[in-house]
Design an enzyme around this catalytic site. Structure first.
Site, PDB file in Angstrom:
ATOM      1  CG  HIS A 111      43.730  41.319  37.750  1.00 37.09           C
ATOM      2  ND1 HIS A 111      43.403  40.073  38.238  1.00 37.09           N
ATOM      3  CD2 HIS A 111      43.571  42.174  38.786  1.00 37.09           C
ATOM      4  CE1 HIS A 111      43.051  40.179  39.517  1.00 37.09           C
ATOM      5  NE2 HIS A 111      43.155  41.442  39.866  1.00 37.09           N
ATOM      6  CG  HIS A 161      43.856  46.939  29.969  1.00 34.76           C
ATOM      7  ND1 HIS A 161      43.030  48.009  30.219  1.00 34.76           N
ATOM      8  CD2 HIS A 161      43.050  45.916  29.624  1.00 34.76           C
ATOM      9  CE1 HIS A 161      41.771  47.627  30.052  1.00 34.76           C
ATOM     10  NE2 HIS A 161      41.761  46.359  29.678  1.00 34.76           N
TER      11      HIS A 161
HETATM   12 ZN   LIG Z   1      40.259  45.133  29.107  1.00 30.65          ZN
END
Ligand SMILES: [Zn+2]
Length: 245
Positions: free
Chosen positions: A87, A112
């Site tokens: 993801h 991230h």
């Molecule tokens: Zn995020």
């Protein structure tokens, strides 16, 4: 005593939800049958995703001016491991890096990336957004978000970008990442109450979106999108919230 146990439980749940994001599972996705409009139906834990009232991301507009508490960032070069959970690409941190605002002290857990940006500032989308996820020991969450605009190659980003893990891969970080080199000149921010932008979409997250973007090259951002695909959750409804700048 009951209160303390409850706090510990919340802490454990939060930690689990953060760790769950490292699971290389493709049970949810950004499009199709498992896409954002179906996240709640994929698991009972995801109810907030489609039924919450304080979800992220948002178009940050109609903001209210306020005297903001300064962000005090205490980051050191580091980073424990880097992983690709299918993801996003995420760097996990050991303890020792903190975001302090008012009397709250949040520990950096991981950072991230999303391409394109999830939040928008005055309807403007950016090609990439970095989320630095923090938590207090009691499980209160805060995300510091930094926008990227297209410009010069980002040398600090290149330290992890030149050797991005493939989906499902996790490894120790070679060298260290100096987050202070990824901060814009100004820490002026936009503040709102929101959620995690991935299942289980946990609410009660304090969002601090820096107003000033930093730069990365088009090539760097394209490399990420080629590896991960577009991983931005659609904009959510503001509902009764106020956005402060
Ligand atoms: Zn995020």
């Amino acid at each position: 005593m009951i209160k303390q146990s409850a706090l510990i439980l919340i802490g454990a749940l939060t930690l689990n939800s953060l760790i769950a994001s490292a699971d290389p599972s493709h049970s949810w996705s950004y499009e199709g049958a498992n896409g954002p409009e179906h996240w709640s139906s994929l698991s009972d834990n995801n109810a907030a995703c489609n039924h919450g009232w304080n979800q992220s991301p948002l178009n940050l507009t109609a903001m209210i001016d306020a005297d903001q508490l300064p962000l005090v960032l205490n980051y050191h070069p580091g980073g424990k491991e880097i992983l690709n959970n299918g993801h996003t690409v995420q760097v996990n941190y050991a303890t020792g890096n903190t975001l302090n605002v008012g009397y709250h002290r949040f520990n950096l857990m991981q950072l991230h990336f999303h391409t394109p940006s999830e939040n928008r500032i005055e309807s403007r989308s950016y090609p990439m957004e970095m989320h630095m996820v923090h938590a207090t020991p009691e499980g209160r969450l805060a995300v510091l978000a930094i926008m990227f605009k297209t410009g010069k190659k980002n040398a600090e980003l290149a330290r992890i970008w030149d050797d991005l893990p493939q989906p499902g891969q996790r490894r120790a970080l070679k060298g260290s990442l100096d987050i202070t080199q990824l901060l814009p000149s100004s820490l002026d921010y936009i503040r709102y109450n929101g959620s995690l932008t991935t299942p289980p979409c946990t609410e009660g997250v304090s969002w601090f979106v820096l107003k000033t973007p930093i730069e990365a090259s088009a090539d760097q951002m394209t490399r990420f999108t080629r590896l991960i695909g577009e991983n931005n959750r659609p904009l959510q409804h503001l509902n009764a919230r106020v956005i402060i700048k």
